[in-house]
Scaffold this active site. Structure first.
Site, PDB file in Angstrom:
ATOM      1  N   GLU A   1       0.821  -1.212   0.000  1.00  0.00           N
ATOM      2  CA  GLU A   1       0.000   0.000   0.000  1.00  0.00           C
ATOM      3  C   GLU A   1       0.853   1.259   0.000  1.00  0.00           C
ATOM      4  OE1 GLU A   1      -0.560  -2.628   1.949  1.00  0.00           O
ATOM      5  OE2 GLU A   1      -2.463  -3.369   1.183  1.00  0.00           O
TER       6      GLU A   1
ATOM      7  N   HIS B   1     -10.515  -5.056   8.604  1.00  0.00           N
ATOM      8  CA  HIS B   1     -11.304  -4.844   7.385  1.00  0.00           C
ATOM      9  C   HIS B   1     -12.487  -3.901   7.609  1.00  0.00           C
ATOM     10  CE1 HIS B   1      -9.026  -8.283   6.040  1.00  0.00           C
ATOM     11  NE2 HIS B   1      -9.644  -8.337   4.878  1.00  0.00           N
TER      12      HIS B   1
END
Lengths: 359, 325
Positions: free
Chosen positions: B60, B129
């Site tokens: 990321e 998440h």
């Protein structure tokens, strides 16, 4: 067990510490004008460094990161690049930047804590100095991705130091560049020290050039104080990148002859003997000797060069010290192309209380 | 006019942007052949090719950094962070470079990047998440932070984000991805930035919220209406900058304010809204401001999710609290 993959790291040196040629010289080494131009830039950097440190010591400049000792690497990288390439520097590679058109005034303006120093008049697409270590390397990969997508024959060059190679971003960037064969060269300037941490404590790797191998990217090491070797290795790596063969990690082994910055005192952690020995390998003298042996240079040229450099530096300092003052709107003017309305109120407050904060 | 889910609205906007502007590029993990783990980019690589819809390596921080580099060359990068809990490695690039490149180069280099990411819980996903981390983004000057609440708003706001010349963080309410369908005209029209939306007018209490909680708040307003309590519901929509004017105008009318957000309370955006109302409209208030927020706990594993995510009942109770003496 059989061997399924093998790797090797080459080392390039073309000039020894005495300035004697010790390899097959590339054409530019026999080009008097090319050599004079590179040497002149090295001397300008060295003298500028001295001036900038003096300005800081006398309260006329903020913290400054010197480049003394790195001139061969920095100038050679600049000379090997094309103007249309893009540079993602760290914060002391002035030789490359000045070669590409960044002005001495801009450099001083940046280190005076003024953002206007990064609005380069020359290389408009080059990145500004990058303080968060290693974070510039993905930028170079991204720039190279744009070049590849647009089929432009251009390259990105990212600098990083020996300490910076410990950052994840460096490996992520190399990995992407390798996977997409991007036109980018990663230049690891191994100057021996990451502020106070020596290379031996940074990594067990024999070289920094091999840091690319795990990501499928070849590496080469060169004598970073040998301007012929660095330029040759960089030209080869850039040619490779430009022709679609992908990235290279180039390690230039040099030495930081200065403190890390003017806020640092390297005598606290670095043995004096090591520094003294490194001065014997510094890049300017060996380049000058090489040129004198070839009849490219003499004492009168040296004197004229130094006078010219001093004049350039003085003019730059004058320009820097007489730049227009920035008002408080400076903080707000370039946050957004279309600033949110609410910022207007804070801008008015800043105007009212400008220069009243404690410091 | 197609009836689409929120995630399909995002897909429509991405396809429109890719078709309209050759500089638009999508990058992210599994967004190519796989079409994204939530299918937001389904079919786009097949249609626009592997360079314009790029699967990146699984990093990321790299996604943030390469976006900065690509954007500096004038590409309009739309990057996907697969789940908001994976945002952290990219924050270095977002905060240190993306948000400030224009400022530090005096406008010479810019970052026309959209960072898309799921926001919030409610889908029984594994840990990391289901986070609601908008404050990490809203705190940084140089960024806009958006959070749509419906398929049509997702479509129009995403187009606005992609066309904006500066970095925009685009938070997609995970729970709404497939919750409901709505008619969305794929006409390429963007919604305005920096504006909150009054979804329902009312007289007694102002309810301010965003993202998935918009739906629960509207349900709470329905229940309250059954008890003759009239709520004005504002979808904040732009989490940075906050459209304080719309909130202040509403509070000037109702005199009561409840702020509803799924994110944790401590130093949340609710505090920013409440503080601004205190500064500018304290004497309009007929009751103390109430915040209905996530707890200052770690977002629990999903077995406890329904106890963490705030309920319609909590919102109803909070609104009633502002009406008591």
């Amino acid at each position: 067990m059989k061997t399924i993959a093998q790797f090797a790291i080459g080392y390039e040196q073309l000039l020894d510490a005495e300035g004697r040629a010790c390899g097959d010289l590339p054409p530019f080494a026999n080009d008097a004008d090319a050599m004079r131009r590179m040497y002149s830039m090295m001397v300008l950097c060295r003298l500028f460094d001295t001036k900038a440190i003096n300005l800081q010591r006398t309260g006329r400049l903020g913290t400054y990161a010197p480049c003394t000792g790195h001139e061969a690497t920095h100038v050679a990288v600049g000379a090997a690049m094309r103007p249309e390439d893009v540079l993602c520097p760290v914060y002391r590679e002035y030789g490359t930047q000045i070669w590409r058109g960044v002005t001495l005034t801009e450099i001083l303006t940046y280190w005076a804590g003024d953002e206007r120093g990064t609005d380069f008049a020359g290389p408009r697409e080059d990145f500004p100095w990058c303080v968060p270590i290693g974070s510039q390397t993905p930028h170079a990969a991204g720039v190279a991705m744009a070049f590849k997508m647009r089929r432009q024959p251009r390259c990105a060059v990212a600098y990083i130091g020996d300490g910076g190679t410990s950052q994840g971003a460096f490996h992520e960037a190399i990995n992407l560049a390798g996977a997409h064969r991007l036109p980018v060269v990663f230049v690891v300037v191994n100057n021996g020290w990451a502020i106070s941490v020596p290379v031996a404590q940074q990594t067990a790797a024999q070289t920094f050039a091999q840091k690319g191998l795990g990501n499928g990217v070849p590496g080469v090491q060169c004598d970073g104080n040998d301007i012929l070797a660095v330029r040759k290795v960089m030209e080869d790596a850039l040619e490779r990148a430009r022709s679609g063969e992908g990235p290279t990690v180039v390690e230039a082994v040099t030495y930081r002859l200065s403190d890390h910055t003017t806020a640092d005192d390297a005598s606290r952690y670095r043995p004096q003997g090591e520094l003294d020995a490194a001065w014997q390998r510094e890049p300017l003298l060996r380049t000058r000797r090489f040129m004198e042996q070839r009849g490219f240079w003499d004492e009168s040229r040296e004197a004229a060069l130094r006078a010219d450099c001093v004049a350039q530096i003085e003019a730059a300092v004058h320009g820097y010290q007489n730049r227009p003052a920035a008002d408080t709107d400076h903080m707000f003017d370039h946050l957004f192309a279309h600033p949110p309305a609410a910022l207007g109120e804070q801008m008015l407050t800043a105007r009212q209380y400008g220069k009243t904060g404690s410091h | 006019m197609p009836r689409v889910t929120l995630v399909e609205g995002i897909n429509l906007a991405l396809a429109r942007a890719l078709a309209d502007d050759p500089d638009v590029v999508l990058i992210g993990e599994d967004i190519g052949v796989n079409g994204g783990v939530f299918r937001a980019t389904a079919g786009l690589q097949q249609r626009f090719g592997a360079l314009r819809v790029q699967d990146t390596p699984l990093a990321e921080g790299l996604i943030g950094g390469m976006a900065v580099g690509m954007a500096s060359q004038g590409l309009k990068v739309v990057a996907e962070i697969q789940f908001m809990g994976f945002l952290y490695p990219a924050l270095d690039q977002i905060a240190n470079h993306m948000a400030r490149m224009r400022n530090r180069t005096r406008g010479r280099l810019t970052c026309p990047v959209v960072m898309r990411m799921p926001h919030g819980g409610g889908i029984h996903a594994p840990e990391h998440h289901s986070e609601s981390l908008e404050v990490l983004l809203a705190h940084h000057a140089g960024l806009r932070v958006l959070c749509p609440s419906s398929p049509a708003r997702a479509y129009g706001l995403l187009l606005a984000a992609i066309r904006d010349p500066d970095p925009v963080m685009f938070l997609e309410p995970t729970r709404l991805y497939r919750l409901a369908k709505q008619d969305v005209l794929d006409d390429g029209r963007a919604l305005p930035l920096d504006e909150a939306v009054v979804l329902r007018e009312g007289d007694d209490v102002t309810l301010v919220t965003w993202g998935a909680m918009v739906h629960d708040t509207l349900r709470a307003a329905d229940e309250l209406m059954n008890e003759k309590i009239s709520c004005e519901v504002i979808d904040l929509s732009s989490l940075s900058p906050i459209d304080h004017d719309t909130i202040l105008e509403s509070v000037g009318h109702t005199g009561r304010l409840v702020i509803v957000h799924e994110a944790a309370r401590n130093a949340g955006l609710g505090a920013e809204i409440a503080a601004t109302v205190a500064e500018k409209a304290l004497y309009d208030l007929l009751a103390p401001v109430v915040r209905v927020t996530g707890y200052d706990t770690v977002m629990p594993y999903f077995a406890m999710e329904r106890s963490y995510i705030l309920s319609v009942a909590r919102i109803v109770d909070a609104a009633k609290q502002t009406l008591q003496g």
